[in-house]
Design a protein around this motif. Structure first.
Motif, mmCIF file in Angstrom:
data_model
loop_
_atom_site.group_PDB
_atom_site.id
_atom_site.type_symbol
_atom_site.label_atom_id
_atom_site.label_comp_id
_atom_site.label_asym_id
_atom_site.label_seq_id
_atom_site.Cartn_x
_atom_site.Cartn_y
_atom_site.Cartn_z
ATOM 1 N N CYS A 24 12.616 3.294 0.523
ATOM 2 C CA CYS A 24 12.271 1.966 1.035
ATOM 3 C C CYS A 24 10.941 2.036 1.777
ATOM 4 C CB CYS A 24 13.338 1.468 2.006
ATOM 5 S SG CYS A 24 14.952 1.420 1.255
ATOM 6 N N ALA A 25 10.004 1.204 1.367
ATOM 7 C CA ALA A 25 8.705 1.127 2.064
ATOM 8 C C ALA A 25 8.317 -0.348 2.089
ATOM 9 C CB ALA A 25 7.660 1.963 1.327
ATOM 10 N N VAL A 26 8.950 -1.103 2.970
ATOM 11 C CA VAL A 26 8.798 -2.560 2.936
ATOM 12 C C VAL A 26 8.195 -3.123 4.224
ATOM 13 C CG1 VAL A 26 10.651 -2.865 1.269
ATOM 14 C CG2 VAL A 26 11.190 -2.921 3.690
ATOM 15 N N ALA A 27 7.521 -2.281 4.991
ATOM 16 C CA ALA A 27 6.813 -2.727 6.200
ATOM 17 C C ALA A 27 7.680 -3.636 7.064
ATOM 18 C CB ALA A 27 5.508 -3.377 5.822
ATOM 19 N N GLY A 28 7.219 -4.832 7.386
ATOM 20 C CA GLY A 28 7.904 -5.677 8.363
ATOM 21 C C GLY A 28 9.308 -6.094 7.996
ATOM 22 N N GLY A 62 -0.204 0.004 12.845
ATOM 23 C CA GLY A 62 -1.193 0.992 12.414
ATOM 24 C C GLY A 62 -0.939 1.514 11.024
ATOM 25 N N GLY A 63 -0.299 0.733 10.192
ATOM 26 C CA GLY A 63 0.118 1.248 8.887
ATOM 27 C C GLY A 63 -0.995 1.382 7.881
ATOM 28 N N PHE A 64 -2.043 0.571 8.004
ATOM 29 C CA PHE A 64 -3.054 0.572 6.946
ATOM 30 C C PHE A 64 -3.782 1.906 6.852
ATOM 31 C CE2 PHE A 64 -7.369 -0.184 5.367
ATOM 32 C CZ PHE A 64 -7.046 -0.576 4.090
ATOM 33 N N LYS A 65 -4.256 2.410 7.999
ATOM 34 C CA LYS A 65 -5.025 3.661 7.971
ATOM 35 C C LYS A 65 -4.177 4.827 7.495
ATOM 36 C CE LYS A 65 -4.333 4.174 12.940
ATOM 37 N NZ LYS A 65 -3.478 3.071 12.972
ATOM 38 N N ALA A 66 -2.842 4.672 7.580
ATOM 39 C CA ALA A 66 -1.940 5.751 7.199
ATOM 40 C C ALA A 66 -1.602 5.731 5.713
ATOM 41 C CB ALA A 66 -0.648 5.639 8.006
ATOM 42 N N THR A 67 -2.050 4.699 4.983
ATOM 43 C CA THR A 67 -1.569 4.487 3.616
ATOM 44 C C THR A 67 -1.585 5.742 2.728
ATOM 45 O OG1 THR A 67 -2.236 2.185 3.777
ATOM 46 C CG2 THR A 67 -1.827 3.024 1.563
ATOM 47 N N PRO A 68 -2.719 6.459 2.594
ATOM 48 C CA PRO A 68 -2.692 7.610 1.682
ATOM 49 C C PRO A 68 -1.734 8.710 2.151
ATOM 50 C CG PRO A 68 -4.951 7.024 2.281
ATOM 51 C CD PRO A 68 -4.051 6.260 3.188
ATOM 52 N N GLY A 114 0.718 -5.917 -3.214
ATOM 53 C CA GLY A 114 -0.367 -6.072 -2.244
ATOM 54 C C GLY A 114 -0.359 -7.425 -1.547
ATOM 55 N N GLY A 115 0.735 -8.166 -1.650
ATOM 56 C CA GLY A 115 0.781 -9.495 -1.051
ATOM 57 C C GLY A 115 1.407 -9.516 0.333
ATOM 58 N N GLY A 116 1.796 -8.368 0.826
ATOM 59 C CA GLY A 116 2.433 -8.322 2.142
ATOM 60 C C GLY A 116 1.446 -7.898 3.209
ATOM 61 N N ASN A 117 1.848 -6.931 4.012
ATOM 62 C CA ASN A 117 1.007 -6.557 5.144
ATOM 63 C C ASN A 117 -0.331 -5.940 4.738
ATOM 64 O OD1 ASN A 117 2.973 -7.556 6.751
ATOM 65 N ND2 ASN A 117 3.305 -5.694 7.930
ATOM 66 N N VAL A 118 -0.362 -5.268 3.575
ATOM 67 C CA VAL A 118 -1.637 -4.660 3.183
ATOM 68 C C VAL A 118 -2.658 -5.745 2.829
ATOM 69 C CG1 VAL A 118 -1.265 -4.377 0.692
ATOM 70 C CG2 VAL A 118 -2.611 -2.689 1.932
ATOM 71 N N GLY A 119 -2.168 -6.960 2.582
ATOM 72 C CA GLY A 119 -3.067 -8.062 2.279
ATOM 73 C C GLY A 119 -3.501 -8.848 3.499
ATOM 74 N N ARG A 120 -2.989 -8.492 4.679
ATOM 75 C CA ARG A 120 -3.354 -9.277 5.857
ATOM 76 C C ARG A 120 -3.553 -8.399 7.087
ATOM 77 N NH1 ARG A 120 2.320 -10.837 5.126
ATOM 78 N NH2 ARG A 120 1.726 -12.585 3.828
ATOM 79 N N ASN A 121 -4.307 -7.335 6.928
ATOM 80 C CA ASN A 121 -4.581 -6.471 8.082
ATOM 81 C C ASN A 121 -6.072 -6.485 8.363
ATOM 82 O OD1 ASN A 121 -5.910 -3.909 6.867
ATOM 83 N ND2 ASN A 121 -4.266 -4.467 5.461
ATOM 84 N N THR A 122 -6.498 -5.654 9.313
ATOM 85 C CA THR A 122 -7.916 -5.669 9.687
ATOM 86 C C THR A 122 -8.670 -4.455 9.152
ATOM 87 O OG1 THR A 122 -7.199 -4.872 11.840
ATOM 88 C CG2 THR A 122 -7.756 -7.175 11.682
ATOM 89 N N GLY A 182 0.815 -1.206 0.000
ATOM 90 C CA GLY A 182 0.000 0.000 0.000
ATOM 91 C C GLY A 182 0.853 1.262 0.000
ATOM 92 N N HIS A 183 1.808 1.327 0.921
ATOM 93 C CA HIS A 183 2.592 2.554 1.068
ATOM 94 C C HIS A 183 3.479 2.809 -0.149
ATOM 95 C CE1 HIS A 183 2.163 3.087 5.679
ATOM 96 N NE2 HIS A 183 1.128 2.449 5.184
ATOM 97 N N GLY A 184 4.125 1.761 -0.665
ATOM 98 C CA GLY A 184 5.007 1.926 -1.820
ATOM 99 C C GLY A 184 4.225 2.373 -3.045
ATOM 100 N N LEU A 185 3.080 1.737 -3.284
ATOM 101 C CA LEU A 185 2.276 2.076 -4.459
ATOM 102 C C LEU A 185 1.659 3.463 -4.313
ATOM 103 C CD1 LEU A 185 0.638 -1.421 -4.933
ATOM 104 C CD2 LEU A 185 2.274 -0.356 -6.488
ATOM 105 N N ALA A 186 1.218 3.802 -3.094
ATOM 106 C CA ALA A 186 0.663 5.145 -2.871
ATOM 107 C C ALA A 186 1.742 6.197 -3.108
ATOM 108 C CB ALA A 186 0.112 5.261 -1.453
ATOM 109 N N THR A 187 2.972 5.907 -2.673
ATOM 110 C CA THR A 187 4.073 6.842 -2.886
ATOM 111 C C THR A 187 4.285 7.076 -4.379
ATOM 112 O OG1 THR A 187 5.121 6.010 -0.875
ATOM 113 C CG2 THR A 187 6.506 7.283 -2.371
#
Lengths: 95, 416
Positions: B233-237, B365-371, B68-76, B41-46
């Motif tokens: 670099c925007a690679v989450a975990g 808390g990364g998902f809500k921050a994506t944009p 989208g196969g990393g953390n953005v694919g497995r959050n709540t 999410g973050h890399g693509l939004a960037t």
């Protein structure tokens, strides 16, 4: 996870509290001229490896001893458990 | 190709033969102006905001697996801006405002649903803290409303209001919070970035950095060297592992966070509810499953799977709040790897290596921050200065004692 306590034998990891990287044993000298820098690195920066990791676990609901657990962060496999006291002694950190 | 109701009807009548792939599959070029590592999410939004908002020219997104196969694919999938501190609240409110206009902006249905989020109050002290937080939110232009027990009962009659240990005494609601279809966020940004000329290169793992005289010249990848004037670099975990290749140690530990989804139910949960006493949160997906989670497992892990004690802990919290949960079968659970930073807040900053930029430490808390994360990281990459709402997210805040410690847990990443 089961942690094989050196004194008490196998215990459930739920009895323990996790602190973090075992490098926290190596507290820097607060009187050194570069103490501000070394304390920043000691306190905040981490190697954070994927694989073997030595870390501190506190047997809070047991004998309240601190352990150094060698665990694989990719598989959760625990290969070694030592008393943190012994580890600190061999590094000259404790009497 | 623009999506519209007219287009859907036209395609339905002509055998769906006019749909085209939403993004290309280009081969990597020898060099780019800006390379972004991480197709989440973050890399693509960037990449999207770089191309759309900041006039970026030759941009590539490198993704080790599929986008989208990393953390953005497995959050709540929860979005909200109910923060307290000055370093955080303007940033997350900026993010929520971007969410509100996102679907129109990138012409993609991300199923953004502002169903509201409710933080429950169980003690008088917690009420004081939430009143303060609600005021901080309103001072920053966000919405907040303190709800009485009667108001909550009307909306969530099935909760255990008279629990002996954790009676529900009220709640802080943010009605603009809600949920989003997480995959669609990655796909929408990918499509929008691709349409503006960004190369999205999948199955391209970054194996190292080429650094000469303290300047980053590009990245070594599984598909050869790719030169770049700037690398973000925007690679989450995986931040710790990736930045170690550039010789950096980060104020970050990687921990696993589990999430859960139940079997599909008829609509029962109108919004998102969080249980302040036990750290549990729950919402209902559009497919009907109850989506919920709680604390991280709490020790360093890259295993992408959790352990049973946390499953029990989360379910116990859930049962304390929603006794009906005991009749519901758990469909599945999953674990994602989180960058747990030392104060629980993220980092968007330059590194000491020239041309190398970092975006990470989002904790869970990364998902809500994506944009906002994408926008602010694009701002930093394009202009070499932090965006006004992200000025506090610097590396040096730990050294200078300006931590943004929203939970007041100190340098204990496993407690955030």
């Amino acid at each position: 996870m089961i942690i094989n306590h050196p004194l008490l034998g196998p215990r459930d990891a739920q009895e323990f509290t996790y602190l973090g990287d075992a490098s926290l044993i190596d507290r820097p000298d607060w009187q050194a001229p570069d103490a501000a820098r070394t304390f920043y690195e000691y306190h905040y920066l981490r190697d954070n490896p994927a694989g073997e990791h030595r870390e501190l676990w506190f047997h809070e609901q047991g004998d309240r001893s601190w352990l150094v657990v060698t665990r694989n962060t990719l598989t959760h496999e625990i290969t070694k458990v030592e008393l943190a006291r012994e580890v600190a002694r061999t590094r000259g950190r404790s009497a | 190709m623009r999506y519209s109701g007219f287009k859907v009807i036209k395609e339905a009548l002509t055998g769906h033969k006019g749909w085209t792939p939403a993004w290309r599959d280009p081969a990597p070029q020898a060099d780019y102006d800006i390379v972004i590592i991480g197709g989440g999410g973050h890399g693509l939004a960037t990449a999207y905001y770089l191309a759309k908002q900041f006039g970026g020219k030759r941009i590539a997104v490198l993704e080790k697996g599929w986008i989208g196969g990393g953390n953005v694919g497995r959050n709540t999938t929860i979005i909200r801006s109910n923060y307290l501190l000055d370093g955080n609240e303007p940033f997350y409110e900026f993010s929520l405002k971007l969410w509100e206009g996102l679907e129109q902006d990138f012409n993609f249905n991300a199923m953004i649903s502002q169903r509201g989020i409710l933080n429950l109050i169980h003690t008088d002290a917690q009420r004081d803290a939430f009143i303060r937080r609600g005021n901080a939110m309103m001072l920053n232009g966000a919405d907040a409303e303190l709800l009485s027990v009667a108001q909550i009962r009307a909306r969530y009659p099935f909760m255990n209001f008279d629990n002996a240990r954790f009676p529900i005494k009220g709640g802080l609601a943010q009605h603009r919070g809600g949920t989003v279809r997480h995959d669609a966020v990655a796909w929408g940004y990918a499509r929008g970035a691709d349409a503006r000329g960004v190369d999205i290169i999948q199955n391209c793992e970054v194996t190292g950095f080429r650094i000469e005289n303290g300047i980053c010249k590009g990245v070594e990848t599984s598909r050869g060297f790719i030169g770049a004037s700037k690398v973000g670099c925007a690679v989450a975990g995986s931040s710790g592992r990736l930045m170690a290749k550039a010789g950096m140690r980060l104020p970050i530990e990687s921990h696993v966070l589990q999430a859960f989804v139940s079997e599909g139910l008829k609509p029962v949960m109108p919004g998102v509810v969080t249980f302040g006493a036990g750290h549990f949160y729950c919402s209902q997906s559009d497919k009907g499953g109850l989506v919920f989670g709680g604390d991280i497992d709490g020790y360093n892990s890259y295993a992408q799977r959790g352990n049973l004690p946390v499953v029990e802990d989360v379910v116990e919290s859930g049962m304390a709040l929603f006794p009906m949960l005991g009749r519901v079968r758990l469909l599945r659970m999953w674990g994602g790897i989180m960058d747990m930073s030392m104060d629980g807040s993220p980092i968007i900053d330059r590194t000491h290596i020239g041309g190398l930029y970092f975006n990470g430490g989002w904790c869970y808390g990364g998902f809500k921050a994506t944009p906002a994360s994408g926008w602010c990281f694009a701002h930093l990459l394009a202009r070499d200065e932090p965006h006004p709402v992200a000025t506090a997210y610097r590396f040096d805040r730990f050294e200078k004692g300006r931590m943004i410690d929203e939970k007041g847990m100190g340098a204990q990443p496993n407690l955030h």
